[in-house]
Design an enzyme around this catalytic site. Structure first.
Site, PDB file in Angstrom:
ATOM      1  N   GLN A 232      29.182  -3.337 -37.218  1.00  0.00           N
ATOM      2  CA  GLN A 232      28.890  -2.933 -35.845  1.00  0.00           C
ATOM      3  C   GLN A 232      29.012  -4.131 -34.908  1.00  0.00           C
ATOM      4  O   GLN A 232      28.042  -4.852 -34.671  1.00  0.00           O
ATOM      5  CB  GLN A 232      27.502  -2.309 -35.745  1.00  0.00           C
ATOM      6  CG  GLN A 232      27.291  -1.678 -34.392  1.00  0.00           C
ATOM      7  CD  GLN A 232      26.142  -0.701 -34.382  1.00  0.00           C
ATOM      8  OE1 GLN A 232      25.593  -0.323 -35.397  1.00  0.00           O
ATOM      9  NE2 GLN A 232      25.774  -0.272 -33.200  1.00  0.00           N
ATOM     10  N   PHE A 233      30.207  -4.307 -34.361  1.00  0.00           N
ATOM     11  CA  PHE A 233      30.459  -5.438 -33.465  1.00  0.00           C
ATOM     12  C   PHE A 233      29.620  -5.361 -32.195  1.00  0.00           C
ATOM     13  O   PHE A 233      29.356  -6.367 -31.544  1.00  0.00           O
ATOM     14  CB  PHE A 233      31.948  -5.559 -33.123  1.00  0.00           C
ATOM     15  CG  PHE A 233      32.447  -4.532 -32.153  1.00  0.00           C
ATOM     16  CD1 PHE A 233      32.495  -4.811 -30.798  1.00  0.00           C
ATOM     17  CD2 PHE A 233      32.871  -3.287 -32.592  1.00  0.00           C
ATOM     18  CE1 PHE A 233      32.959  -3.870 -29.889  1.00  0.00           C
ATOM     19  CE2 PHE A 233      33.339  -2.338 -31.701  1.00  0.00           C
ATOM     20  CZ  PHE A 233      33.383  -2.628 -30.345  1.00  0.00           C
ATOM     21  N   THR A 234      29.153  -4.162 -31.826  1.00  0.00           N
ATOM     22  CA  THR A 234      28.391  -4.011 -30.592  1.00  0.00           C
ATOM     23  C   THR A 234      27.023  -4.702 -30.654  1.00  0.00           C
ATOM     24  O   THR A 234      26.357  -4.831 -29.627  1.00  0.00           O
ATOM     25  CB  THR A 234      28.209  -2.528 -30.214  1.00  0.00           C
ATOM     26  OG1 THR A 234      27.515  -1.865 -31.264  1.00  0.00           O
ATOM     27  CG2 THR A 234      29.557  -1.867 -29.955  1.00  0.00           C
TER      28      THR A 234
END
Length: 152
Positions: A78-80
């Protein structure tokens, strides 16, 4: 590396309507990476997650680890988690590692989690549009960051 740990009674990830990973009692891990994450960061995080005593014992105290309860783990990239909301209303992801860097970090973290647990770990698919469902138990949700080890 930044991670959100959620103690769950169940969790699953679907990609285009097909279940890719699914667990019962255990931990859902949402993992984000930066370009300067190292092998040591990954090892520290895997060891810390595997040893966290966040499952209840017979006296209903959080004294047991994922290993103690023979729980399962689902790891989702999850890059967010590295969203910067400092300016304006549209998050920037400049601190998140690009895929060429993040994919090997994610895959290595999964390997290290499997080693720490002594069994396979379920995963999503890096970069895919995933639908994640979970039943948070407690609720217990913990955020950890390898750049802030002194807080954890």
């Amino acid at each position: 590396m930044r991670i959100v740990i959620q103690r769950v009674t169940q969790a699953a990830v679907e990609i285009e309507g097909t279940v890719k990973g699914q667990i019962g009692l255990g931990l859902l891990l949402l993992a984000g990476f930066t370009a300067d994450d190292t092998e040591e960061d990954l090892k520290w995080m895997a060891g810390k997650v595997a040893g966290l005593r966040i499952f209840s014992d017979t006296e209903d105290k959080m004294n047991l680890s994922i290993k103690d309860v023979n729980g399962e783990v689902l790891v989702i990239s999850q890059f967010t988690l590295y969203a910067s909301t400092k300016k304006g209303n549209r998050p920037s992801y400049i601190y998140a590692a690009p895929p060429a860097v993040a994919v090997p970090l994610y895959e290595r973290f999964v390997e290290l989690m499997e080693q720490a647990l002594g069994k396979p770990v379920q995963t999503g698919e890096f970069g895919a549009d995933m639908k994640v469902s979970l039943r948070n138990d407690g609720p217990v949700t913990i955020v950890m960051d390898t750049k802030q080890k002194d807080l954890f």
